[in-house]
Scaffold this motif. Structure first.
Motif, PDB file in Angstrom:
ATOM      1  N   MET A  27       0.842  -1.183   0.000  1.00  7.02           N
ATOM      2  CA  MET A  27       0.000   0.000   0.000  1.00  7.02           C
ATOM      3  C   MET A  27       0.886   1.246   0.000  1.00  7.02           C
ATOM      4  N   GLN A  28       0.514   2.212  -0.821  1.00 10.19           N
ATOM      5  CA  GLN A  28       1.287   3.439  -0.894  1.00 10.19           C
ATOM      6  C   GLN A  28       1.134   4.212   0.406  1.00 10.19           C
ATOM      7  N   SER A  29       2.219   4.857   0.835  1.00 15.00           N
ATOM      8  CA  SER A  29       2.142   5.639   2.072  1.00 15.00           C
ATOM      9  C   SER A  29       1.590   7.043   1.813  1.00 15.00           C
ATOM     10  N   ASP A  30       1.826   7.594   0.628  1.00 16.71           N
ATOM     11  CA  ASP A  30       1.301   8.911   0.284  1.00 16.71           C
ATOM     12  C   ASP A  30       0.167   8.718  -0.720  1.00 16.71           C
ATOM     13  N   ARG A  31      -1.051   8.997  -0.314  1.00 17.89           N
ATOM     14  CA  ARG A  31      -2.214   8.761  -1.160  1.00 17.89           C
ATOM     15  C   ARG A  31      -2.607  10.012  -1.937  1.00 17.89           C
ATOM     16  N   THR A  32      -1.745  11.028  -1.966  1.00 14.86           N
ATOM     17  CA  THR A  32      -2.075  12.278  -2.626  1.00 14.86           C
ATOM     18  C   THR A  32      -1.815  12.186  -4.128  1.00 14.86           C
ATOM     19  N   SER A  83     -14.240   0.959   2.042  1.00 19.44           N
ATOM     20  CA  SER A  83     -13.498  -0.298   2.079  1.00 19.44           C
ATOM     21  C   SER A  83     -13.209  -0.750   0.659  1.00 19.44           C
ATOM     22  N   GLY A  84     -12.282  -1.688   0.525  1.00 17.76           N
ATOM     23  CA  GLY A  84     -12.011  -2.299  -0.768  1.00 17.76           C
ATOM     24  C   GLY A  84     -10.844  -1.705  -1.519  1.00 17.76           C
ATOM     25  N   HIS A  85     -10.759  -2.108  -2.794  1.00 16.79           N
ATOM     26  CA  HIS A  85      -9.644  -1.711  -3.655  1.00 16.79           C
ATOM     27  C   HIS A  85     -10.098  -1.791  -5.111  1.00 16.79           C
ATOM     28  N   LEU A 110      -3.991   6.418 -14.491  1.00 17.42           N
ATOM     29  CA  LEU A 110      -4.389   5.249 -13.708  1.00 17.42           C
ATOM     30  C   LEU A 110      -4.454   5.677 -12.254  1.00 17.42           C
ATOM     31  N   LEU A 111      -5.628   5.531 -11.644  1.00 15.45           N
ATOM     32  CA  LEU A 111      -5.819   5.928 -10.261  1.00 15.45           C
ATOM     33  C   LEU A 111      -6.116   4.697  -9.422  1.00 15.45           C
ATOM     34  N   ASP A 112      -5.290   4.466  -8.422  1.00 11.85           N
ATOM     35  CA  ASP A 112      -5.474   3.393  -7.458  1.00 11.85           C
ATOM     36  C   ASP A 112      -6.382   3.921  -6.355  1.00 11.85           C
ATOM     37  N   VAL A 113      -7.463   3.193  -6.041  1.00 13.64           N
ATOM     38  CA  VAL A 113      -8.418   3.622  -5.022  1.00 13.64           C
ATOM     39  C   VAL A 113      -8.464   2.569  -3.925  1.00 13.64           C
ATOM     40  N   ARG A 114      -8.198   3.003  -2.699  1.00 16.74           N
ATOM     41  CA  ARG A 114      -8.189   2.109  -1.538  1.00 16.74           C
ATOM     42  C   ARG A 114      -8.985   2.727  -0.409  1.00 16.74           C
ATOM     43  N   GLU A 158     -10.914  -5.772  -5.050  1.00 19.56           N
ATOM     44  CA  GLU A 158     -11.552  -6.294  -3.836  1.00 19.56           C
ATOM     45  C   GLU A 158     -12.910  -5.614  -3.737  1.00 19.56           C
ATOM     46  N   PRO A 159     -13.921  -6.272  -3.178  1.00 18.97           N
ATOM     47  CA  PRO A 159     -15.223  -5.604  -3.057  1.00 18.97           C
ATOM     48  C   PRO A 159     -15.025  -4.187  -2.510  1.00 18.97           C
ATOM     49  N   ILE A 160     -15.640  -3.230  -3.180  1.00 25.31           N
ATOM     50  CA  ILE A 160     -15.435  -1.837  -2.787  1.00 25.31           C
ATOM     51  C   ILE A 160     -16.764  -1.202  -2.378  1.00 25.31           C
ATOM     52  N   GLU A 161     -16.680  -0.372  -1.369  1.00 21.37           N
ATOM     53  CA  GLU A 161     -17.844   0.375  -0.884  1.00 21.37           C
ATOM     54  C   GLU A 161     -17.443   1.837  -0.816  1.00 21.37           C
ATOM     55  N   ASN A 162     -18.182   2.663  -1.530  1.00 17.59           N
ATOM     56  CA  ASN A 162     -17.923   4.100  -1.569  1.00 17.59           C
ATOM     57  C   ASN A 162     -19.150   4.864  -1.102  1.00 17.59           C
TER      58      ASN A 162
END
Length: 98
Positions: free
Chosen positions: A1-6, A53-55, A65-69, A88-92
């Motif tokens: 997992m990336q430490s900087d999500r910006t 939750s999810g990915h 390309l945007l990674d969403v976690r 992974e199942p994602i909930e937004n």
């Protein structure tokens, strides 16, 4: 997992959520998706969502390309099309801008 999500571009931004964001997003609409074949969404109005939750990964028509976690706060502004790949199942929790 990336430490900087910006991440920030002209039409897309992603940041780590704050406790205030989490509290506010609880009243937003809920969107849940299970892993499936990639699917396209056209963004014809601005939307902000909080990944509960999810990915997933979104590949936009401009090549981004945007990674969403879980914990990410994402804003997408039109005109963009994006192909979602749910890993992974994602909930937004989301809200459209007026």
């Amino acid at each position: 997992m990336q430490s900087d999500r910006t991440f920030k571009s002209e039409l897309v931004s992603r940041s780590e959520s704050t406790p205030e964001t989490v509290a506010t997003a609880g009243a937003w609409e809920l969107w849940r998706v299970e892993p499936s074949l990639p699917f396209e969404i056209e963004y014809d109005r601005a939307v902000t969502f909080f990944a509960v939750s999810g990915h997933a990964e979104i590949t936009f028509n401009d090549g981004t390309l945007l990674d969403v976690r879980a914990g990410d706060l994402v804003t997408i502004r039109p005109p963009l099309k994006g192909v979602w790949r749910v890993i992974e199942p994602i909930e937004n929790r989301y809200q459209y801008h007026t």
